[in-house]
Scaffold this motif. Sequence first.
Motif: not given
Length: 519
Positions: A5, A8, A10, A26-28, A30, A67, A69, A192, A221
């Motif tokens: 990831v 991210e 949240k 919420d969005l991820t 990669y 990963g 914050e 990305s 998504t």
Amino acid sequence: MNKPVALEMKKVSKYFGTLAANKDVDLTVYRGEILAILGENGCGKTTLMNMIAGIYYPDHGTIAVDGQEVVIRSPKDAFRHGIGMIHQHFKLVDLFTAAENIVLGVDSEEKFNIRDVNRRVQEIADKYGFRIDPKKKIYEMSVSEKQTVEILKVLYRGADILILDEPSAVLTPQETDKLFDILRRMRADGKSILIITHKLHEVLSISDRVAVLRKGEHVATVETAQTNESQLTEMMVGKKVELNIDRPEPKNVTDRLEIKHLSMTDAEGVKILDDVSFTARSGEILGIAGIAGSGQKELLESIAGLCHPIEGEILYHNPKNDTTENLRDKDPVAIRELGVRLSFVPEDRLGMGLVGNMDLVDNMMLRSYRKGHSMFVDRKKPGDLAKKIVEELEVSTPSTHTPVRRLSGGNVQKVLVGREIAAAPTVLMAAYPVRGLDINSSYTIYGLLTKQKEQGVSVIFVGEDLDVLVELCDRILVICGGRVTGILDGRKTTKEEIGLLMTKAERADAPELTEKEGN
């Protein structure tokens, strides 16, 4: 998906007053993927990306990079975390070279050696396949070269997460294909990439996954390989939408507007339009295709009486009394007094088109106040028209008395197009009427233009999406560097053929040019 990831979000929310631009998103994202961001106008796509890029700060929620914050309060913070955004409107200094623009604003305690900068820029360009001369001035560049400089700016700063806002809006199909090839190389290199776009065929072509927003919330998504245009549109809008442009055969076609050998120069004497000739006919849609800045805007402005050519004729065949008028030296008011309704939907919708501080009703009155016969203006008819446009075009506004500047760009466009069509013109010139509109709103506008055509109006449509031009228009005039390079049959041509003519310096030997338009 087994990829690590990169970013991210949240429960991210952003409010402007009581309006929720984004709510609990919420969005991820990669590593090594291209994620498309889809949604209707005003759904919060740009706001969400601006929070990642440090332009806005979220009211609630968290953002994590690799990963961890992070707190992103400015674009500098975003760059520190390897995030860079390429905006739709370029932010470049024209008198500087590509390399000078790229290092502009880069924090460094050492003095820059421009030779080293040129070499480093060329290395990055060669790695991903960009064609660029680091020593070239911005004012000498094409639109695609300027976009390349913007992308290289964020890569030079070490960005691994790139956000592109409508990257293909000003590119030809060939340039778009080259850009997408470069983005695929970046993806293979582990970058990305997030792309905001309204063009569904591009989404399906370039992305690995698609994130859909609706009314500020994240709807879903999905894997690109497992979806299609209809499904994506239904997720965006919340209901099924027909994605077919109706193009009826032209009926009772007559010449309405003849442009003969039109030329125009700018303040410095440089030719903007060079010997332009064509005919616009009632009952058909004539498309105009060209790279941004090729003279489309000036051509429509000269017809509307907003600027004056140095040579040529603009002949209007009046259907009311069967006379012909030369509009070339008439001002806009004189043109209207002749009974010629050249409704003009300009490229700059807040400026030339609408007055931002006025509400919808007052903006409707801009077209009718001269009809008054007393010191008091009639607000009832403009008020009724404003309500009709809000209802029929589904304009999102608290009321018809809301200042236009408070509406989203897409809703401003709906108001402008609706007002121009309501003027019952005989010639309707629409410059980029769907620029920035979501797909549902765009198809509404296409339907309105087709309805005008069926009512005998001569429609001149300037558009950026070549797929739409091929589907919507009866004939397509291609312009490059102020010269007409071809006039094509919309039913028989391809967007690749149009794209080639958009970059062609010499006049094409199109049959219409030699037999009719070029006489």
